[in-house]
Design an enzyme around this catalytic site. Structure first.
Site: not given
Length: 368
Positions: A25, A27, A59, A102, A169-172, A174
């Protein structure tokens, strides 16, 4: 150098892939007012034609008023946006590809450089994006309940439209990651806690709702990261025992595949072992994993935003780790952003035809 094993099939629930290459993924912000255009559909179809095994979309934000900080990031809700995504998946399937969206909520964010802001303030577990940076409101329990339902609805729509999987999306840094992190989750209710397993609760409820909406036979992927964009050395789990305590309950809740995001796939996650994040995630949970991080290129993705160019690099170390069984799938970002035919070239051994990466590719939907 043989890459034959990377071109073996992978099958799990609704996923039947012809090879182990995943488009990561990334952006793109080419969907005005959240609606994917025909160019977006062509962009993904070209990667399917180029023999990518699984495409994970950029995303796409869920149905919450402040889930995005960018007017041109695609939505995964609303008739116009979902019609756009229907064109995307139909084009990918026509080219023989597989794909999942995602689904994303950004949580507390910095304001976008364009000046655009959502109609209501950003929301997060405690109003914080990172320590001492407050740019939104603390979610009420009703806000949390509605957000969980919005994740579930997005997953249900993905299945209804014909996608092959869905990634949470459970990362970075967010929203879901903001709940994981002690410095951004200061809550004293059931969604907070002093330990990471306690702060898992929001993610577990999201996963359970997604699973409820898509059923047991639909593959659910979730992306995690240790690092944060504001701190590349940050670790939620400081050792394998903490990693197991964090990830195992999420797998038990319904995650089929762990997408273990890191900047450079060859870097070890913990001392006394060369296993990377994906390798350790697989070891402690038993779940299949996706590795990612500067695959096939010098330099990392964050350097690209600073204008750094990258050149093709060998896949020998990647193959060594894959053949050892460290991970099951390999996500590739910038090479596929620059060249829709990267996978086909690797398969055919045409490494002399591989392209490098320059910042100009971030500003376009490359179709050739």
């Amino acid at each position: 150098m043989s890459t034959n094993n990377l071109f073996s099939p992978f099958n799990l629930k609704s996923l039947n892939l012809k090879n182990r290459i995943v488009m990561a993924p990334m952006t793109r912000s080419f969907s005005p007012n959240g609606v994917p255009t025909d160019d977006v559909a062509s962009y993904y179809q070209k990667r399917a034609e180029g023999e990518v095994g699984l495409i994970l979309s950029e995303g796409t934000v869920i149905n919450r008023p402040s889930s995005s900080n960018d007017a041109n990031v695609p939505h995964f809700h609303g008739e116009a946006s979902l019609n756009g995504w229907k064109k995307v998946i139909d084009g990918v399937h026509a080219a023989g590809g597989k794909m999942g969206p995602q689904i994303w909520h950004m949580g507390i964010m910095d304001n976008h450089h364009s000046g655009w802001v959502p109609p209501v303030p950003f929301e997060g577990p405690s109003g914080l994006n990172r320590p001492d940076f407050r740019n939104g409101v603390t979610m009420t329990e009703k806000d949390i309940e509605n957000t969980i339902l919005a994740f579930g609805q997005a997953a249900a729509d993905a299945k209804r439209l014909g996608f092959d999987t869905v990634e949470i999306h459970g990362a970075h840094g967010y929203l879901i990651d903001q709940f994981f992190r002690a410095e951004t989750n200061l809550r004293e209710d059931i969604y907070g806690g002093k330990t990471l397993p306690e702060r898992n609760r929001f993610a577990i409820e999201v996963i359970k709702e997604v699973r409820k909406q898509v059923g047991n036979d639909f593959a659910v992927i979730m992306r995690f990261s240790q690092f944060k964009p504001s701190d590349y050395n940050y670790k939620l789990a400081k050792n394998p025992q903490e990693l197991e305590a964090w990830l195992t309950p999420l797998v038990d809740a319904g995650v089929d595949i762990i997408h273990a995001s890191q900047r450079r796939f060859w870097e070890p996650e913990f001392e006394d072992s060369d296993l990377n994040f994906a390798g350790w995630a697989k070891k402690v949970t038993g779940a299949p994993t996706i590795t990612v991080g500067s695959v096939g290129l010098s330099g990392d993705f964050f350097g690209a935003f600073a204008g750094e160019s990258s050149q093709p690099t060998s896949l020998e170390e990647l193959n060594r780790r894959f053949d050892r069984g460290d991970f099951d799938l390999v996500a590739v970002g910038r090479p596929l952003l620059s060249d829709p035919n990267w996978t086909a070239k690797i398969k055919a051994g045409k490494t002399d035809q591989l392209k490098g990466f320059s910042k100009e590719a971030l500003g376009a939907l490359v179709l050739e």
